[in-house]
Each structure stands twice: as C-alpha cells, then as structure tokens.
Design a protein around this motif. Structure first.
Motif, mmCIF file in Angstrom:
data_model
loop_
_atom_site.group_PDB
_atom_site.id
_atom_site.type_symbol
_atom_site.label_atom_id
_atom_site.label_comp_id
_atom_site.label_asym_id
_atom_site.label_seq_id
_atom_site.Cartn_x
_atom_site.Cartn_y
_atom_site.Cartn_z
ATOM 1 N N ASP A 170 47.000 11.883 10.133
ATOM 2 C CA ASP A 170 47.014 12.788 11.279
ATOM 3 C C ASP A 170 48.233 13.698 11.293
ATOM 4 O O ASP A 170 48.134 14.911 11.365
ATOM 5 N N LEU A 172 51.202 20.870 6.002
ATOM 6 C CA LEU A 172 49.854 20.974 6.539
ATOM 7 C C LEU A 172 49.196 22.295 6.148
ATOM 8 O O LEU A 172 47.989 22.341 5.873
ATOM 9 N N LEU A 226 45.051 23.484 6.305
ATOM 10 C CA LEU A 226 44.781 23.486 7.734
ATOM 11 C C LEU A 226 45.170 24.830 8.356
ATOM 12 O O LEU A 226 46.125 25.461 7.922
ATOM 13 N N GLU A 242 45.274 26.372 14.534
ATOM 14 C CA GLU A 242 44.744 25.582 15.642
ATOM 15 C C GLU A 242 44.752 24.093 15.323
ATOM 16 O O GLU A 242 45.130 23.262 16.158
ATOM 17 N N GLU A 243 44.323 23.747 14.102
ATOM 18 C CA GLU A 243 44.274 22.328 13.725
ATOM 19 C C GLU A 243 45.682 21.753 13.593
ATOM 20 O O GLU A 243 45.939 20.614 14.007
ATOM 21 N N ILE A 244 46.590 22.527 13.022
ATOM 22 C CA ILE A 244 47.973 22.061 12.914
ATOM 23 C C ILE A 244 48.561 21.862 14.302
ATOM 24 O O ILE A 244 49.221 20.849 14.578
ATOM 25 N N ALA A 303 47.003 21.157 17.043
ATOM 26 C CA ALA A 303 46.424 19.964 17.659
ATOM 27 C C ALA A 303 47.064 18.692 17.122
ATOM 28 O O ALA A 303 47.327 17.748 17.872
ATOM 29 N N ARG A 304 47.331 18.661 15.837
ATOM 30 C CA ARG A 304 47.942 17.468 15.252
ATOM 31 C C ARG A 304 49.370 17.255 15.738
ATOM 32 O O ARG A 304 49.809 16.120 15.939
ATOM 33 N N SER A 313 50.711 18.647 18.497
ATOM 34 C CA SER A 313 50.834 18.841 19.948
ATOM 35 C C SER A 313 51.689 20.061 20.284
ATOM 36 O O SER A 313 52.551 20.017 21.168
ATOM 37 N N ALA A 355 48.977 26.988 18.814
ATOM 38 C CA ALA A 355 48.692 27.708 17.577
ATOM 39 C C ALA A 355 49.681 28.851 17.391
ATOM 40 O O ALA A 355 50.059 29.177 16.254
#
Length: 211
Positions: A62, A161, A166, A169-171, A173-174, A176, A179
């Motif tokens: 994660d 990441l 990635l 947005e995904e980074i 989310a991981r 916290s 973006a």
C-alpha cells in the motif's frame, strides 16, 4: 522472569514473516506481539500494541516502508524501527535512516545479524548490517554526486510510486494527501534531479539502480 522486548513484524510475505518470527522467538527475551502485511495494518497494530521495536520491510503493497517509518514516528517520536529488507542499495538505506529508522539489515545477512540488530535498536543504538556498511559509508562521502540522496523521504516515496506507474490520484489516496500535492512534489522531484520529463526521470532512476 526476564523482561521481554515486544516486537511488531511488518512484511507482506507471510512465509518470510514466519521464518524470522521463528528465529526471533528462539530468544526468551524477545516476544512477537503482532504482525502486519501492509503499512495500514502496521499503523493499526502499532497503535493497539505499542511494541518496543518495529521490524519492517520497505516493499509493502500500500505504501512504502520509508513513508511508514515517517508515519510511525509521527505517532510516537520515540518509536524504535529496524528495517529488514532485500534492498542492498545505499540509497534505500540512506532514505530509511533519514526518515528515522535506527537500523538497516538486509535479508541476505546471517540470522545472528538480525537478532543482534533487534537488541541494538531496542537499546536505541544505530546498526547497519556489515554487508552494506562499507557501501553506505562511501555513498555518504560521495553524497554531493548522488542526486537521489537530495530527495526528502516523502519525495522519495512519491518517486517510487510514480515509477511503479501510479497516477497522482492513486498516490494521493495511498499517502493520504491530495493529488495536487502529489503533482507539486512530482515537479519538485524533477527540479531537484535536473530532469525535464518523465522519460528522463525514468532513465535516471534506471541508471541509479532505483528500478
């Protein structure tokens, strides 16, 4: 009765965790109080059990171990963290130690090196496994010529990441974060490393052994 040092093991490979859990439990003064397969589980277990020492891998599904080190120390500035990883590159050791880890041991080390490192970190002493100590010393001496060493731990984690493919947005989310923050860090990373595009960034990471 001998007072026990309480350990939290963090590694996404259950078989690997089982192996060094058995090794550490042969010592009557060491006790495994919790295990975690990812960073978020590790944060939860750390809060619930308050271990004396956290033994963690850098490659987690994660978020990376460098970011986890930073977050553990945010929760408890006195957290004692030992990295136990396959990464032998001085860059990874430098980033982990800069993030706040007290020890760094490679998984290619003899078993007694890991056991001794747990005791050293429990006593709040820094320890580096002998197989990478000379390379790390040279890397620190040559640091001005090592561009990736200029990155802060958070920037290093975002770079890792990004190189894994990635998006912002995904980074975000991981880690916290937003973006937009990821995008700003992406720009800062390229600026610090002196590259103009993601292609150049990838080429540099390949040349420096990050990929």
């Amino acid at each position: 009765m001998t007072e026990q040092t309480r350990l939290l093991l963090v590694d996404d490979h259950a078989v690997v965790r089982e192996g060094y859990r058995r090794l550490l439990e042969t010592r009557p003064d060491l006790a495994i109080v919790a295990e975690a397969a990812c960073a978020r589980e590790a944060l939860d277990r750390f809060r619930a059990h308050g271990p004396d020492v956290v033994v963690l891998d850098l490659g987690l599904p994660d978020m990376g171990g460098v970011e986890l080190i930073r977050r553990l120390l945010q929760r408890d500035a006195g957290a004692r963290i030992l990295v136990f990883t396959m990464h032998r590159e001085p860059l990874f050791a430098t980033q982990a130690l800069r993030a706040g880890a007290l020890g760094y041991v490679t998984k290619s080390s003899p078993p007694e090196v890991l056991v001794n490192a747990v005791y050293q970190v429990a006593a709040r002493r820094q320890v580096i496994s002998p197989d990478i100590a000379p390379e790390l010393a040279l890397a620190l001496i040559d640091r001005p010529r090592e561009p990736l060493a200029e990155l802060a731990p958070r920037e290093f984690e975002i770079l890792r990441l990004l190189l894994d493919g990635l998006g912002p947005e995904e980074i975000g989310a991981r880690l916290s974060i937003s973006a937009k923050t990821v995008q700003n860090c992406h720009y800062q990373i390229k600026s610090k490393l002196g590259v103009r595009s993601d292609i150049e960034l990838t080429r540099l990471a390949l040349r420096l052994g990050l990929i």
